[in-house]
Design a protein around this motif. Structure first.
Motif, mmCIF file in Angstrom:
data_model
loop_
_atom_site.group_PDB
_atom_site.id
_atom_site.type_symbol
_atom_site.label_atom_id
_atom_site.label_comp_id
_atom_site.label_asym_id
_atom_site.label_seq_id
_atom_site.Cartn_x
_atom_site.Cartn_y
_atom_site.Cartn_z
ATOM 1 N N TYR A 125 48.605 35.147 37.080
ATOM 2 C CA TYR A 125 48.481 36.377 36.296
ATOM 3 C C TYR A 125 47.469 37.357 36.894
ATOM 4 C CZ TYR A 125 47.521 39.405 32.283
ATOM 5 O OH TYR A 125 47.334 40.498 31.471
ATOM 6 N N VAL A 126 46.343 36.869 37.391
ATOM 7 C CA VAL A 126 45.246 37.771 37.757
ATOM 8 C C VAL A 126 45.196 38.133 39.240
ATOM 9 C CG1 VAL A 126 43.842 36.816 35.891
ATOM 10 C CG2 VAL A 126 43.540 35.935 38.212
ATOM 11 N N SER A 127 45.876 37.393 40.108
ATOM 12 C CA SER A 127 45.591 37.473 41.544
ATOM 13 C C SER A 127 46.417 38.519 42.278
ATOM 14 C CB SER A 127 45.843 36.119 42.206
ATOM 15 O OG SER A 127 45.154 35.099 41.541
ATOM 16 N N ASP A 128 45.805 39.100 43.296
ATOM 17 C CA ASP A 128 46.536 39.861 44.306
ATOM 18 C C ASP A 128 46.917 38.950 45.466
ATOM 19 O OD1 ASP A 128 46.292 42.550 43.110
ATOM 20 O OD2 ASP A 128 44.155 42.246 43.460
ATOM 21 N N ARG A 129 45.971 38.101 45.870
ATOM 22 C CA ARG A 129 46.237 37.091 46.899
ATOM 23 C C ARG A 129 45.649 35.765 46.450
ATOM 24 N NH1 ARG A 129 43.957 37.945 52.299
ATOM 25 N NH2 ARG A 129 42.168 38.862 51.200
ATOM 26 N N VAL A 130 46.161 34.682 47.031
ATOM 27 C CA VAL A 130 45.705 33.343 46.660
ATOM 28 C C VAL A 130 45.410 32.551 47.928
ATOM 29 C CG1 VAL A 130 46.256 31.206 45.444
ATOM 30 C CG2 VAL A 130 47.141 33.382 44.572
ATOM 31 N N ALA A 131 44.233 31.910 47.950
ATOM 32 C CA ALA A 131 43.873 30.988 49.028
ATOM 33 C C ALA A 131 43.834 29.579 48.442
ATOM 34 C CB ALA A 131 42.510 31.353 49.623
ATOM 35 N N VAL A 132 44.497 28.650 49.130
ATOM 36 C CA VAL A 132 44.562 27.261 48.676
ATOM 37 C C VAL A 132 43.590 26.438 49.511
ATOM 38 C CG1 VAL A 132 46.042 25.261 48.293
ATOM 39 C CG2 VAL A 132 46.976 27.569 48.045
ATOM 40 N N MET A 133 42.735 25.683 48.839
ATOM 41 C CA MET A 133 41.677 24.925 49.512
ATOM 42 C C MET A 133 41.889 23.431 49.301
ATOM 43 S SD MET A 133 37.656 25.897 49.283
ATOM 44 C CE MET A 133 36.547 25.541 50.625
ATOM 45 N N TYR A 134 41.731 22.677 50.382
ATOM 46 C CA TYR A 134 41.835 21.219 50.291
ATOM 47 C C TYR A 134 40.728 20.591 51.113
ATOM 48 C CZ TYR A 134 43.683 16.461 50.456
ATOM 49 O OH TYR A 134 43.826 15.104 50.339
ATOM 50 N N LEU A 135 39.898 19.816 50.481
ATOM 51 C CA LEU A 135 38.830 19.068 51.137
ATOM 52 C C LEU A 135 37.985 19.953 52.068
ATOM 53 C CD1 LEU A 135 38.107 16.085 50.756
ATOM 54 C CD2 LEU A 135 39.235 15.590 52.918
ATOM 55 N N GLY A 136 37.597 21.129 51.543
ATOM 56 C CA GLY A 136 36.686 22.009 52.263
ATOM 57 C C GLY A 136 37.322 22.990 53.209
ATOM 58 N N GLU A 137 38.659 22.963 53.354
ATOM 59 C CA GLU A 137 39.347 23.852 54.284
ATOM 60 C C GLU A 137 40.402 24.685 53.569
ATOM 61 O OE1 GLU A 137 39.069 21.170 58.383
ATOM 62 O OE2 GLU A 137 40.990 21.327 57.330
ATOM 63 N N ILE A 138 40.619 25.909 54.068
ATOM 64 C CA ILE A 138 41.713 26.742 53.573
ATOM 65 C C ILE A 138 42.991 26.301 54.277
ATOM 66 C CG2 ILE A 138 42.634 29.084 53.336
ATOM 67 C CD1 ILE A 138 40.134 28.663 51.698
ATOM 68 N N VAL A 139 44.007 25.905 53.501
ATOM 69 C CA VAL A 139 45.250 25.419 54.107
ATOM 70 C C VAL A 139 46.392 26.418 53.982
ATOM 71 C CG1 VAL A 139 44.615 22.998 53.816
ATOM 72 C CG2 VAL A 139 45.922 24.153 52.010
ATOM 73 N N GLU A 140 46.263 27.384 53.056
ATOM 74 C CA GLU A 140 47.305 28.407 52.930
ATOM 75 C C GLU A 140 46.718 29.637 52.267
ATOM 76 O OE1 GLU A 140 52.006 28.897 51.552
ATOM 77 O OE2 GLU A 140 50.980 26.970 51.338
ATOM 78 N N LEU A 141 47.218 30.812 52.677
ATOM 79 C CA LEU A 141 46.745 32.085 52.139
ATOM 80 C C LEU A 141 47.896 33.075 52.163
ATOM 81 C CD1 LEU A 141 44.468 34.076 51.240
ATOM 82 C CD2 LEU A 141 44.016 34.462 53.664
ATOM 83 N N ALA A 142 48.164 33.692 51.017
ATOM 84 C CA ALA A 142 49.265 34.660 50.945
ATOM 85 C C ALA A 142 49.102 35.515 49.707
ATOM 86 C CB ALA A 142 50.617 33.938 50.913
#
Length: 341
Positions: free
Chosen positions: A229-246
């Motif tokens: 609902y709130v986001s323009d972009r989303v970064a997905v984080m796993y175990l301290g690292e960014i694994v996806e961004l869009a």
């Protein structure tokens, strides 16, 4: 095609490690040695003016640590955090005060983030004095304006935090944050401690403030429906690292990383007619590895259901990006599969 604006905040190779020392007794018994917790590892991220960038992932993945590091509530171990191309790690005390007038945080727990011994007036006065507002009558006028802006009233000025509900306390926390006239706010799971009936009110308030004040948010959350609902972009984080961004639409409609796919499989799809459709549920095996000793190669390989071979265990995947949709996964390395968005 319109060019992107200059990022407000840039993160380059940011790492934050916590060193945990074993006690004398633990060392004598051989039960524990000094350990290093890899909370945030090699994060590169741009946050653009007036956008909401959401940071999602499981508990303990480093989301809140990264948000606090951006504000220098934690000093980073390595890398650069640039605010308007100024490295905040090199700021002296005066420079840090000036930076925090433009960068604020809304904490997760409104019950713990407000001083129980101070009234609402005293809590907000601290921010106003930092802005140079020292006249009592000017302070009273500004405090009343801020309280009304977040849905409270001037009669709440002389009350203490324990006299408010959780939603009201979070409104006070928001008033304290915007009292500094910031342009960037880290919202660290601002609604997760609130009743569901109150969450929508706080989310709508944050959206209104963003539009009215031109704010930029880093929105830390594990609630994917709120993020959608709130986001323009989303970064997905796993175990301290960014694994996806869009951008939000791309990520929710076509998640690329297996971890993102598993996260999104837990929420229903609402089609254009408003009808709910269920996704195929992806259940991950095992638990998140410890950040004290993270896996080699791709950190997700111990739980991945799409692992393509030993390369996942031996080699860290490179960041691959097409049309603004980035992913760190061996499935999408050049020459294997092209990302199509």
């Amino acid at each position: 095609m319109q060019a992107k604006p200059e990022p407000l905040i840039k993160l380059r190779g940011v790492r934050k490690h916590f060193h945990k020392k074993a006690s004398f007794l633990e060392k004598m018994l051989g039960r524990m040695k000094d350990q290093t917790v890899h909370a945030v590892d090699d994060v590169n991220l741009d946050i653009y003016p007036k956008e909401t960038l959401s940071l999602v992932g499981e508990s303990g993945c480093g989301k809140s640590t990264l948000g606090r590091a951006i504000l220098r509530l934690h000093d980073i171990t390595e890398g650069q955090i640039l605010y308007r191309n100024q490295d905040i790690s090199k700021l002296d005390a005066q420079g840090l005060i000036a930076f925090r007038q433009k960068a604020q945080i809304i904490f997760q727990n409104p019950y713990a983030s407000l001083n129980p011994r101070k009234t609402v007036r005293e809590i907000i006065q601290v921010a106003l004095r930092s802005r140079g507002i020292t006249n009592f009558f000017e302070q009273e006028k500004e405090i009343a304006r801020l309280l009304e802006r977040v849905g409270l009233s001037r009669r709440h000025m002389d009350q203490y935090p324990h006299q408010f509900s959780g939603g009201q306390r979070q409104r006070i926390g928001i008033a304290r944050a915007i009292a500094m006239n910031p342009e960037f706010i880290v919202a660290d799971e601002p609604v997760s401690a609130l009743d569901v009936s109150v969450q929508a009110q706080i989310i709508n308030l944050l959206e209104e403030l963003k539009q009215d004040l031109g704010l930029t948010y880093l929105f830390v959350s594990h609630d994917l429906s709120v993020v959608h609902y709130v986001s323009d972009r989303v970064a997905v984080m796993y175990l301290g690292e960014i694994v996806e961004l869009a951008d939000t639409k791309s990520l929710f409609n076509r998640p690329l990383h297996p971890y993102t796919q598993s996260l999104l499989s837990s929420i229903p799809i609402i089609d254009e007619q408003g009808k709910e459709r269920t996704r195929e549920r992806i259940i991950l095996r095992g638990s998140v590895p410890t950040p004290i000793n993270p896996p080699s190669g791709c950190r997700f390989h111990t739980r991945c259901f799409m692992k393509i071979g030993e390369i996942c265990e031996r080699q860290k995947p490179a960041w691959t990006e097409t049309n603004g949709h980035g992913v760190a996964c061996h499935l999408y390395q050049p020459g294997r599969n092209e990302i199509q968005t």
